[in-house]
Design an enzyme around this catalytic site. Sequence first.
Site, PDB file in Angstrom:
ATOM      1  N   GLY A  18      29.902 -34.950  14.276  1.00 33.06           N
ATOM      2  CA  GLY A  18      30.295 -35.962  15.242  1.00 33.06           C
ATOM      3  C   GLY A  18      29.207 -36.288  16.249  1.00 33.06           C
ATOM      4  CG  ASP A  64      44.903 -30.913  21.545  1.00 34.92           C
ATOM      5  OD1 ASP A  64      44.634 -31.431  20.443  1.00 34.92           O
ATOM      6  OD2 ASP A  64      45.606 -29.887  21.667  1.00 34.92           O
ATOM      7  CB  SER A  88      35.423 -27.887   9.447  1.00 36.48           C
ATOM      8  OG  SER A  88      34.435 -27.305  10.275  1.00 36.48           O
ATOM      9  CB  THR A 128      35.696 -32.245   2.986  1.00 34.15           C
ATOM     10  OG1 THR A 128      34.943 -31.295   2.227  1.00 34.15           O
ATOM     11  CG2 THR A 128      37.167 -31.841   2.935  1.00 34.15           C
ATOM     12  CG  ASP A 129      32.397 -31.775  -1.307  1.00 38.68           C
ATOM     13  OD1 ASP A 129      32.888 -31.060  -0.399  1.00 38.68           O
ATOM     14  OD2 ASP A 129      31.274 -31.536  -1.798  1.00 38.68           O
ATOM     15  CD  GLU A 130      35.295 -27.047   1.289  1.00 38.47           C
ATOM     16  OE1 GLU A 130      36.217 -26.222   1.151  1.00 38.47           O
ATOM     17  OE2 GLU A 130      34.413 -26.944   2.152  1.00 38.47           O
ATOM     18  CE1 TYR A 152      38.196 -28.490   6.634  1.00 36.60           C
ATOM     19  CE2 TYR A 152      37.041 -27.868   4.630  1.00 36.60           C
ATOM     20  CZ  TYR A 152      37.192 -28.709   5.707  1.00 36.60           C
ATOM     21  OH  TYR A 152      36.338 -29.776   5.855  1.00 36.60           O
ATOM     22  CE  LYS A 156      38.884 -33.166   6.847  1.00 32.87           C
ATOM     23  NZ  LYS A 156      38.723 -33.858   8.157  1.00 32.87           N
ATOM     24  CE1 TYR A 209      32.204 -14.387   1.841  1.00 29.37           C
ATOM     25  CE2 TYR A 209      31.405 -16.631   2.103  1.00 29.37           C
ATOM     26  CZ  TYR A 209      32.119 -15.546   2.589  1.00 29.37           C
ATOM     27  OH  TYR A 209      32.738 -15.624   3.803  1.00 29.37           O
ATOM     28  NE  ARG A 216      30.579 -24.551  -1.962  1.00 30.48           N
ATOM     29  CZ  ARG A 216      31.208 -23.982  -2.991  1.00 30.48           C
ATOM     30  NH1 ARG A 216      30.891 -24.320  -4.235  1.00 30.48           N
ATOM     31  NH2 ARG A 216      32.145 -23.082  -2.786  1.00 30.48           N
ATOM     32  CG  ASN A 251      26.075 -20.907  -2.328  1.00 27.39           C
ATOM     33  OD1 ASN A 251      25.911 -22.115  -2.126  1.00 27.39           O
ATOM     34  ND2 ASN A 251      27.256 -20.323  -2.222  1.00 27.39           N
ATOM     35  NE  ARG A 275      34.679 -18.879   1.896  1.00 30.24           N
ATOM     36  CZ  ARG A 275      33.833 -19.868   2.205  1.00 30.24           C
ATOM     37  NH1 ARG A 275      33.667 -20.880   1.393  1.00 30.24           N
ATOM     38  NH2 ARG A 275      33.163 -19.826   3.342  1.00 30.24           N
TER      39      ARG A 275
END
Length: 324
Positions: A18, A64, A88, A128-130, A152, A156, A209, A216, A251, A275
């Site tokens: 942002g 908020d 996020s 997000t692409d997630e 998460y 989204k 991890y 990614r 990664n 994870r």
Amino acid sequence: MNMNSQRILVTGGSGFIGSHFVRTYLNDHPSDEVVNVDLLTYAGRKENTLNEEKNPRYSFVHADICDTTKMDEAMKGCDAVVHFAAESHVDRAIENATVFLRTNVLGTHSLLEAARKNDVKKFLQISTDECYGHILDGSFTEKDTLNPRNPYAASKVGSERLAYSYSQTYGMNVLITRSSNNFGPYQFPEKMLPLFATNLIRGKKVPVYGDGLNVRDWLFVEDNCRGVDLVLQKGKSGEVYNIAGEQEMPNLHIIRMILKEMGKGEEMIQFVEDRKGHDKRYSIDASKIKALGFNHSKPFEQRLHETIAWYKQNEWWWKPLVKN
């Protein structure tokens, strides 16, 4: 403001992406105004917009997004909303999803209601692409089924589909972007790249991890911000636009690039337990936004070098945020 200028409300404008958007937007639209709404939780920091505070076209509202009354007040006179504000961090969501649902879903609802009440012309939802889940071969397009695999990502999906519903139910001009992994300056040190950079600067090992082979796609934050702005200017209501870095790598590969950049060896890698529900590979097709004119400003390697150099040169910014 002159007759052609716009007033844009940016939520989460003190956060990582942002704050970059606020900066690039003010630079690219010299007659427009930006109103930044941010609660300044752990990842939103006034330090991220120090230079912007001197700009007469920038104003800040500490609030908020779930507070509809305050959002209604902040939105008055605004032509568009660009909604970045979100919880996020996947690990935090696995530990406690409640705050993610509150901020990401209920907060989005609060904003949509305020935008509808104030007849805001455009509402751009940052996603997000997630949301797609993982994909072993090929790349997701905007028409593919959403299949989030962690709380998460699910929150989204909830927020962006809620925004989409307002385009269909109320005729609101709603736009959605889904971007891949952002990196760059001002990123909170719990995220992978700044965590590794700040650890190595302090002589600490970097935690990896599982086997480190999760893939990614890496997108420089300013490229994402200009992609978001492109969609804001040229996007079609009710449509989704993928913004890809087109720099897919395991990664372990990017970790080795960081180690080389910082003059460290692989003895600094520390493999840790994987994870829960760790997505194997993210990949999105960016053909749709490229048709609007999107491109990347500099090669990935140069942006990685610039980012690591920023963390080396700005310990004042991240030192108060790291543990031990």
